[in-house]
Design a protein around this motif. Sequence first.
Motif: not given
Length: 230
Positions: A9, A48, A58, A82-84, A89, A97, A105, A115, A118-119
Amino acid sequence: MSSEFLPTKYVYSFHLLYTVYIFVHIHFCGITVPSVIFSSECVTRWFDSDNPNKNGGDSELLTVLLGMYPGEICPNPLGIEAQTLSVLSNCNIFSIYNPTTGVSCLNGNQGGGVCADYKVRLTCPEDWFGHSLLGCRTPWFDRDNPSGLGDYETLSLLLIRYPLQVCAQPIAIEVTTISGTPALPPGNNFQVYNPTSGFSCVNANQGRVRCVDYKVRFTCPEDWCSSECT
């Protein structure tokens, strides 16, 4: 600072173990993404609010998150991460950002790709976490309508209209249309949307449409709740 991210991730952030906060640029897969700090103080849970299959990308924006999760996020974060959501990905280009605005994104900026989903989580000042995360919520207020210049539900005007029903220093704001639909994109462009100033939508900023009629409510600190808020 340049690096390739190859874990399962992607986690986009910058960590500082000290109380000194520095603006930096982080390069993700050869792309420069402006980022600000992550500290070891108080971190929120993950949020999210959007996905890249709608609205052209997103966007996890602070104004939207404050409205969706009142009392759970401070209005003045110190850092953002931010993390996918998915295991695999591609690298993305971010148009926004930073902790004061959030993360955005846009699919149109990805060179034919889209994109990732993301969370985000935010770092808040330590004293903010001294408040109850829920605090207490005010009634819904609707002091204006968009038939004039726009819909102005600003804190200063609401304090005049409802002096005993809203605190002077809210910790969160929630905005919906009169029918109860959350004030989220796509929709109107908001001039003001934060707990310290309130909310406003200006008709002149909407192009060919007008502002919808909105209502707002605030989350107030626990010490104010015990004496004023019911």
